[in-house]
Design a protein around this motif. Structure first.
Motif, PDB file in Angstrom:
ATOM      1  N   LYS A 112      19.761  11.213 -21.272  1.00  8.56           N
ATOM      2  CA  LYS A 112      19.117   9.724 -21.682  1.00  8.56           C
ATOM      3  C   LYS A 112      19.871   8.990 -22.921  1.00  8.56           C
ATOM      4  N   ILE A 113      20.129   9.633 -23.538  1.00 12.42           N
ATOM      5  CA  ILE A 113      21.117   8.766 -24.909  1.00 12.42           C
ATOM      6  C   ILE A 113      22.443   8.295 -24.316  1.00 12.42           C
ATOM      7  N   GLU A 114      23.065   9.130 -23.469  1.00  6.81           N
ATOM      8  CA  GLU A 114      24.164   8.675 -22.948  1.00  6.81           C
ATOM      9  C   GLU A 114      24.394   7.268 -22.283  1.00  6.81           C
ATOM     10  N   ARG A 115      22.877   6.973 -21.881  1.00 10.76           N
ATOM     11  CA  ARG A 115      22.619   5.866 -20.977  1.00 10.76           C
ATOM     12  C   ARG A 115      22.475   4.569 -21.748  1.00 10.76           C
ATOM     13  N   ILE A 116      22.376   4.733 -23.148  1.00 10.42           N
ATOM     14  CA  ILE A 116      22.124   3.647 -24.001  1.00 10.42           C
ATOM     15  C   ILE A 116      23.410   2.611 -24.045  1.00 10.42           C
ATOM     16  N   ASP A 117      23.128   1.509 -23.984  1.00  5.79           N
ATOM     17  CA  ASP A 117      24.280   0.536 -24.114  1.00  5.79           C
ATOM     18  C   ASP A 117      24.450  -0.129 -25.407  1.00  5.79           C
ATOM     19  N   CYS A 118      25.478   0.236 -25.921  1.00  4.35           N
ATOM     20  CA  CYS A 118      25.833   0.032 -27.376  1.00  4.35           C
ATOM     21  C   CYS A 118      25.528  -1.460 -27.917  1.00  4.35           C
ATOM     22  N   LYS A 119      25.683  -2.249 -26.859  1.00 10.88           N
ATOM     23  CA  LYS A 119      25.526  -3.837 -27.039  1.00 10.88           C
ATOM     24  C   LYS A 119      23.916  -4.065 -27.298  1.00 10.88           C
ATOM     25  N   ILE A 157      25.245  14.192 -31.765  1.00  8.86           N
ATOM     26  CA  ILE A 157      25.910  13.360 -32.914  1.00  8.86           C
ATOM     27  C   ILE A 157      26.980  12.230 -32.247  1.00  8.86           C
ATOM     28  N   GLU A 158      28.041  13.031 -31.522  1.00 12.44           N
ATOM     29  CA  GLU A 158      28.941  12.150 -30.774  1.00 12.44           C
ATOM     30  C   GLU A 158      28.396  11.178 -30.071  1.00 12.44           C
ATOM     31  N   LYS A 159      27.513  11.500 -29.253  1.00  8.14           N
ATOM     32  CA  LYS A 159      26.811  10.118 -28.336  1.00  8.14           C
ATOM     33  C   LYS A 159      26.152   9.275 -29.307  1.00  8.14           C
ATOM     34  N   LEU A 160      25.531   9.796 -30.335  1.00 14.06           N
ATOM     35  CA  LEU A 160      24.964   8.664 -31.066  1.00 14.06           C
ATOM     36  C   LEU A 160      25.973   7.819 -31.826  1.00 14.06           C
ATOM     37  N   SER A 161      27.205   8.299 -32.128  1.00 17.41           N
ATOM     38  CA  SER A 161      28.188   7.781 -33.153  1.00 17.41           C
ATOM     39  C   SER A 161      28.678   6.583 -32.030  1.00 17.41           C
ATOM     40  N   ASN A 162      28.632   6.882 -30.591  1.00 17.54           N
ATOM     41  CA  ASN A 162      29.220   5.886 -29.814  1.00 17.54           C
ATOM     42  C   ASN A 162      28.497   4.761 -29.686  1.00 17.54           C
ATOM     43  N   ILE A 163      26.981   5.034 -29.936  1.00 21.31           N
ATOM     44  CA  ILE A 163      26.214   3.755 -29.747  1.00 21.31           C
ATOM     45  C   ILE A 163      26.177   3.069 -31.023  1.00 21.31           C
ATOM     46  N   VAL A 164      26.042   3.808 -32.144  1.00 20.54           N
ATOM     47  CA  VAL A 164      26.089   3.003 -33.436  1.00 20.54           C
ATOM     48  C   VAL A 164      27.307   2.184 -33.973  1.00 20.54           C
ATOM     49  N   GLY A 165      28.385   2.942 -33.336  1.00 18.98           N
ATOM     50  CA  GLY A 165      29.705   2.430 -33.628  1.00 18.98           C
ATOM     51  C   GLY A 165      30.352   2.998 -35.120  1.00 18.98           C
ATOM     52  N   GLU A 166      29.712   4.034 -35.528  1.00 13.89           N
ATOM     53  CA  GLU A 166      30.141   4.691 -36.863  1.00 13.89           C
ATOM     54  C   GLU A 166      30.156   6.014 -36.565  1.00 13.89           C
ATOM     55  N   LYS A 167      31.222   6.763 -37.391  1.00 11.79           N
ATOM     56  CA  LYS A 167      31.345   8.037 -37.222  1.00 11.79           C
ATOM     57  C   LYS A 167      30.404   8.905 -37.835  1.00 11.79           C
ATOM     58  N   LEU A 168      29.348   9.515 -37.206  1.00 14.32           N
ATOM     59  CA  LEU A 168      28.145  10.107 -37.857  1.00 14.32           C
ATOM     60  C   LEU A 168      28.464  11.735 -38.230  1.00 14.32           C
ATOM     61  N   HIS A 169      27.542  12.110 -39.429  1.00 10.70           N
ATOM     62  CA  HIS A 169      27.824  13.597 -39.367  1.00 10.70           C
ATOM     63  C   HIS A 169      26.570  14.350 -39.461  1.00 10.70           C
ATOM     64  N   ASN A 170      26.454  15.355 -39.301  1.00  7.90           N
ATOM     65  CA  ASN A 170      25.165  16.105 -39.540  1.00  7.90           C
ATOM     66  C   ASN A 170      24.713  16.447 -40.936  1.00  7.90           C
ATOM     67  N   ASP A 171      23.528  16.142 -41.131  1.00  7.34           N
ATOM     68  CA  ASP A 171      22.892  16.556 -42.448  1.00  7.34           C
ATOM     69  C   ASP A 171      22.624  18.119 -42.489  1.00  7.34           C
ATOM     70  N   SER A 172      23.685  18.828 -43.055  1.00  4.89           N
ATOM     71  CA  SER A 172      23.610  20.307 -42.840  1.00  4.89           C
ATOM     72  C   SER A 172      22.552  20.879 -43.929  1.00  4.89           C
ATOM     73  N   THR A 173      22.279  20.061 -44.741  1.00  2.00           N
ATOM     74  CA  THR A 173      21.284  20.464 -45.868  1.00  2.00           C
ATOM     75  C   THR A 173      19.765  20.148 -45.553  1.00  2.00           C
ATOM     76  N   LYS A 174      19.718  19.454 -44.487  1.00  2.00           N
ATOM     77  CA  LYS A 174      18.456  19.176 -43.829  1.00  2.00           C
ATOM     78  C   LYS A 174      17.596  18.210 -44.531  1.00  2.00           C
ATOM     79  N   ASN A 175      18.252  17.523 -45.651  1.00  2.00           N
ATOM     80  CA  ASN A 175      17.368  16.739 -46.467  1.00  2.00           C
ATOM     81  C   ASN A 175      16.790  15.460 -45.779  1.00  2.00           C
ATOM     82  N   TRP A 176      17.662  15.023 -44.829  1.00  2.00           N
ATOM     83  CA  TRP A 176      17.058  13.793 -44.164  1.00  2.00           C
ATOM     84  C   TRP A 176      16.289  14.259 -42.852  1.00  2.00           C
TER      85      TRP A 176
END
Length: 148
Positions: free
Chosen positions: A6-13, A86-105
């Motif tokens: 489902k997230i892959e079908r999101i249009d970044c525009k 995270i890669e699919k979400l990065s493609n949507i927002v146009g930024e290289k995203l990283h996982n919060d390994s500390t779980k803070n967020w």
């Protein structure tokens, strides 16, 4: 269809051109039975497991322990923190995203009648890693949701 499909079908525009800030809404992003299991797990947690937030923007409960989620809830967070998601979400927002390994967020919130979640900005800089927050993923498990 899975959350990853489902997230892959999101249009970044669609995301970038949304009024008044970049965002997108997806109904039924989780399979209904999976969502019901997670909702039941969350609602079954002991009241002592929750902290209360009360400020001008939000009145809610937040789950204190981010390292011991119930089984299906843990599986959902495993999916949301996977490299594929995270890669699919990065493609949507146009930024290289990283996982919060500390779980803070990471977070689970619970609302009761009279509680609220108003428009607000979450913390923008990670307190220990110094990373900038680029996106928030919110999944609402409210059957028969009614907009007021």
């Amino acid at each position: 269809m899975s959350i990853l499909d489902k997230i892959e079908r999101i249009d970044c525009k669609q995301y970038k051109n949304s009024y008044s800030y970049p965002h997108v809404f997806l109904d039924n992003i989780l399979e209904e039975e999976f969502a019901k299991k997670i909702q039941q797990e969350i609602l079954s947690l002991d009241e002592k497991s929750w902290d209360r937030y009360e400020n001008p923007f939000e009145k809610k409960y937040t789950l204190r322990d981010k390292n011991n989620f119930p089984e299906n809830t843990n599986l959902l967070f495993h999916i949301l923190s996977s490299n594929v998601f995270i890669e699919k979400l990065s493609n949507i927002v146009g930024e290289k995203l990283h996982n919060d390994s500390t779980k803070n967020w990471w977070g689970i919130h619970k609302y009761k009648n009279g509680d609220k979640l108003d428009i607000h900005c979450d913390a923008g800089i990670h307190p220990t890693l110094g990373d900038k927050k680029h996106v928030t993923v919110g999944i609402y498990l409210s059957k028969n949701w009614q907009e007021v």
